[in-house]
Design a protein around this motif. Structure first.
Motif, PDB file in Angstrom:
ATOM      1  N   VAL A   1      60.652 -27.596  25.010  1.00  0.00           N
ATOM      2  CA  VAL A   1      59.599 -27.909  24.040  1.00  0.00           C
ATOM      3  C   VAL A   1      59.640 -29.396  23.718  1.00  0.00           C
ATOM      4  CG1 VAL A   1      58.635 -27.350  21.781  1.00  0.00           C
ATOM      5  CG2 VAL A   1      59.883 -25.595  23.063  1.00  0.00           C
ATOM      6  N   ILE A   2      58.508 -30.083  23.964  1.00  0.00           N
ATOM      7  CA  ILE A   2      58.451 -31.536  23.772  1.00  0.00           C
ATOM      8  C   ILE A   2      57.354 -31.856  22.765  1.00  0.00           C
ATOM      9  CG2 ILE A   2      58.198 -33.764  24.925  1.00  0.00           C
ATOM     10  CD1 ILE A   2      58.778 -32.259  27.581  1.00  0.00           C
ATOM     11  N   PRO A   3      57.692 -32.174  21.507  1.00  0.00           N
ATOM     12  CA  PRO A   3      56.668 -32.524  20.506  1.00  0.00           C
ATOM     13  C   PRO A   3      55.827 -33.699  20.993  1.00  0.00           C
ATOM     14  CG  PRO A   3      58.804 -32.184  19.459  1.00  0.00           C
ATOM     15  CD  PRO A   3      59.053 -32.202  20.939  1.00  0.00           C
ATOM     16  N   PHE A   4      54.503 -33.533  20.968  1.00  0.00           N
ATOM     17  CA  PHE A   4      53.637 -34.534  21.590  1.00  0.00           C
ATOM     18  C   PHE A   4      53.626 -35.846  20.814  1.00  0.00           C
ATOM     19  CE2 PHE A   4      49.525 -36.361  22.969  1.00  0.00           C
ATOM     20  CZ  PHE A   4      49.770 -36.383  24.331  1.00  0.00           C
ATOM     21  N   ASP A   5      53.747 -35.802  19.496  1.00  0.00           N
ATOM     22  CA  ASP A   5      53.744 -37.057  18.735  1.00  0.00           C
ATOM     23  C   ASP A   5      54.960 -37.912  19.073  1.00  0.00           C
ATOM     24  OD1 ASP A   5      55.482 -35.235  17.558  1.00  0.00           O
ATOM     25  OD2 ASP A   5      55.031 -35.845  15.496  1.00  0.00           O
TER      26      ASP A   5
ATOM     27  N   ASP B   1      45.678 -21.804  18.907  1.00  0.00           N
ATOM     28  CA  ASP B   1      46.895 -22.289  18.250  1.00  0.00           C
ATOM     29  C   ASP B   1      46.833 -23.809  18.117  1.00  0.00           C
ATOM     30  OD1 ASP B   1      47.852 -19.739  18.163  1.00  0.00           O
ATOM     31  OD2 ASP B   1      49.423 -20.012  19.672  1.00  0.00           O
ATOM     32  N   ALA B   2      47.357 -24.326  17.019  1.00  0.00           N
ATOM     33  CA  ALA B   2      47.396 -25.772  16.816  1.00  0.00           C
ATOM     34  C   ALA B   2      48.226 -26.430  17.917  1.00  0.00           C
ATOM     35  CB  ALA B   2      47.979 -26.093  15.449  1.00  0.00           C
ATOM     36  N   PHE B   3      47.698 -27.524  18.457  1.00  0.00           N
ATOM     37  CA  PHE B   3      48.415 -28.242  19.508  1.00  0.00           C
ATOM     38  C   PHE B   3      49.435 -29.175  18.870  1.00  0.00           C
ATOM     39  CE2 PHE B   3      48.760 -32.203  22.026  1.00  0.00           C
ATOM     40  CZ  PHE B   3      49.421 -31.678  23.119  1.00  0.00           C
ATOM     41  N   LYS B   4      50.712 -28.922  19.145  1.00  0.00           N
ATOM     42  CA  LYS B   4      51.775 -29.758  18.619  1.00  0.00           C
ATOM     43  C   LYS B   4      52.728 -30.247  19.703  1.00  0.00           C
ATOM     44  CE  LYS B   4      51.807 -27.481  14.078  1.00  0.00           C
ATOM     45  NZ  LYS B   4      52.626 -26.695  13.100  1.00  0.00           N
ATOM     46  N   SER B   5      52.878 -29.443  20.760  1.00  0.00           N
ATOM     47  CA  SER B   5      53.868 -29.751  21.779  1.00  0.00           C
ATOM     48  C   SER B   5      53.307 -29.485  23.168  1.00  0.00           C
ATOM     49  CB  SER B   5      55.129 -28.889  21.588  1.00  0.00           C
ATOM     50  OG  SER B   5      55.691 -29.060  20.308  1.00  0.00           O
ATOM     51  N   ILE B   6      53.899 -30.145  24.155  1.00  0.00           N
ATOM     52  CA  ILE B   6      53.698 -29.728  25.537  1.00  0.00           C
ATOM     53  C   ILE B   6      55.015 -29.109  25.993  1.00  0.00           C
ATOM     54  CG2 ILE B   6      51.952 -31.467  26.020  1.00  0.00           C
ATOM     55  CD1 ILE B   6      54.080 -32.999  27.626  1.00  0.00           C
TER      56      ILE B   6
ATOM     57  N   ALA C   1      58.427 -23.455  37.910  1.00  0.00           N
ATOM     58  CA  ALA C   1      59.478 -24.321  37.376  1.00  0.00           C
ATOM     59  C   ALA C   1      59.238 -25.773  37.778  1.00  0.00           C
ATOM     60  CB  ALA C   1      60.838 -23.849  37.873  1.00  0.00           C
ATOM     61  N   GLY C   2      59.389 -26.673  36.810  1.00  0.00           N
ATOM     62  CA  GLY C   2      59.191 -28.096  37.051  1.00  0.00           C
ATOM     63  C   GLY C   2      57.804 -28.593  36.717  1.00  0.00           C
ATOM     64  N   GLU C   3      56.910 -27.680  36.282  1.00  0.00           N
ATOM     65  CA  GLU C   3      55.536 -28.076  35.989  1.00  0.00           C
ATOM     66  C   GLU C   3      55.258 -28.029  34.490  1.00  0.00           C
ATOM     67  OE1 GLU C   3      53.471 -26.784  40.212  1.00  0.00           O
ATOM     68  OE2 GLU C   3      53.139 -25.509  38.476  1.00  0.00           O
ATOM     69  N   PRO C   4      54.294 -28.839  34.029  1.00  0.00           N
ATOM     70  CA  PRO C   4      53.986 -28.891  32.596  1.00  0.00           C
ATOM     71  C   PRO C   4      53.027 -27.785  32.169  1.00  0.00           C
ATOM     72  CG  PRO C   4      52.646 -30.496  33.754  1.00  0.00           C
ATOM     73  CD  PRO C   4      53.530 -29.861  34.792  1.00  0.00           C
ATOM     74  N   LEU C   5      53.074 -27.474  30.895  1.00  0.00           N
ATOM     75  CA  LEU C   5      52.160 -26.512  30.280  1.00  0.00           C
ATOM     76  C   LEU C   5      51.657 -27.082  28.956  1.00  0.00           C
ATOM     77  CD1 LEU C   5      53.710 -22.905  30.557  1.00  0.00           C
ATOM     78  CD2 LEU C   5      51.358 -23.534  31.105  1.00  0.00           C
ATOM     79  N   GLY C   6      50.421 -26.787  28.625  1.00  0.00           N
ATOM     80  CA  GLY C   6      49.907 -27.134  27.307  1.00  0.00           C
ATOM     81  C   GLY C   6      49.116 -28.413  27.216  1.00  0.00           C
ATOM     82  N   LEU C   7      48.949 -29.125  28.342  1.00  0.00           N
ATOM     83  CA  LEU C   7      48.238 -30.399  28.307  1.00  0.00           C
ATOM     84  C   LEU C   7      46.767 -30.246  27.933  1.00  0.00           C
ATOM     85  CD1 LEU C   7      49.775 -32.159  31.430  1.00  0.00           C
ATOM     86  CD2 LEU C   7      49.973 -32.928  29.065  1.00  0.00           C
ATOM     87  N   ASP C   8      46.206 -29.038  28.127  1.00  0.00           N
ATOM     88  CA  ASP C   8      44.791 -28.817  27.796  1.00  0.00           C
ATOM     89  C   ASP C   8      44.526 -28.936  26.299  1.00  0.00           C
ATOM     90  OD1 ASP C   8      46.393 -26.262  28.019  1.00  0.00           O
ATOM     91  OD2 ASP C   8      44.660 -25.524  26.903  1.00  0.00           O
ATOM     92  N   GLY C   9      45.575 -28.898  25.490  1.00  0.00           N
ATOM     93  CA  GLY C   9      45.393 -28.991  24.041  1.00  0.00           C
ATOM     94  C   GLY C   9      45.225 -30.399  23.513  1.00  0.00           C
ATOM     95  N   VAL C  10      45.466 -31.399  24.367  1.00  0.00           N
ATOM     96  CA  VAL C  10      45.407 -32.796  23.916  1.00  0.00           C
ATOM     97  C   VAL C  10      44.018 -33.161  23.420  1.00  0.00           C
ATOM     98  CG1 VAL C  10      45.650 -35.207  24.629  1.00  0.00           C
ATOM     99  CG2 VAL C  10      47.280 -33.495  25.447  1.00  0.00           C
TER     100      VAL C  10
END
Length: 213
Positions: A94-98, A34-39, A66-75
């Motif tokens: 949902v936090i848009p990375f840009d 999936d395209a990386f857009k958000s963490i 709970a309290g931990e991030p997900l999706g940082l591997d897509g950077v």
């Protein structure tokens, strides 16, 4: 999030969190490719991250509470490198990375915090490699329980008593152990009165002995 942000800075951070998403148990937050857009920040619940091998077998690469991030591997590659699957009904922010990058440019404390999160992922990966390469089955399980205990404590939960949201089989996949071995190691720790298990509920009786395994 960093505690030293001012009210105005917290307001800017809240403004870039575009939504809160509910992910039902067994559903996927994102998939490999999936395209990386958000963490994502896990607000409630628990996720596992998995990589599928060519033969269809899945390898669990992490558990996120709970309290931990997900999706940082897509950077690094602009696409997700694993599947994130909810182990129970969960909610994520949902936090848009840009937009987060723009915020980091303006707020140094935010930039430092994101760097710490990324560094934490690197440390977690290297710790997993060391665990799989050098530890016995009993040491792997003990290390897993101690790690989960410290993460629970850091987020205001009990460090000694908690529910495992993952199955024994999923724990085995993460630790590089067969299901039978995981069950045997739990039984061994229970017989030694180091931990007490009741289904998915875990109570750490002697944390010092657990750390010494």
């Amino acid at each position: 999030m960093p505690t030293q942000l001012s009210e105005a800075e917290l307001g800017r951070l809240d403004a870039i969190i575009c939504s809160t998403r509910l992910v039902r148990r067994g559903e996927t937050l994102y998939r490999t490719g999936d395209a990386f857009k958000s963490i994502y920040a896990v607000r409630t619940g628990c996720f596992k991250t998995v990589i599928a091998h060519r033969d269809g077998q899945e390898q669990v690469t992490g558990f996120h509470i709970a309290g931990e991030p997900l999706g940082l591997d897509g950077v690094c590659s602009d696409e997700q490198n694993c599947d994130a699957v909810a182990l129970e009904d969960s909610k994520v922010c949902v936090i848009p990375f840009d937009l987060l990058e723009e915020l980091c440019h303006d707020i140094k404390a935010m930039q430092q915090h994101v760097h710490r999160m990324m560094s934490g992922e690197i440390v977690r990966e290297s710790g997993l490699m060391m665990m799989l390469g050098t530890m016995t089955a009993e040491q792997r399980l003990a290390t897993f329980l101690m790690n989960l205990s410290s993460r629970m404590k850091a987020r205001g939960y009990s460090a000694a008593e908690f529910n495992l949201r993952m199955t024994r089989e999923e724990i085995g996949s993460y630790l590089g152990l067969k299901l039978e071995t995981v069950s045997r190691m739990f039984s061994k720790l229970q017989k030694q009165r180091i931990v007490d298990t009741n289904g998915k509920q875990i109570r750490i009786i002697d944390s010092e002995r657990l750390a010494e395994v």
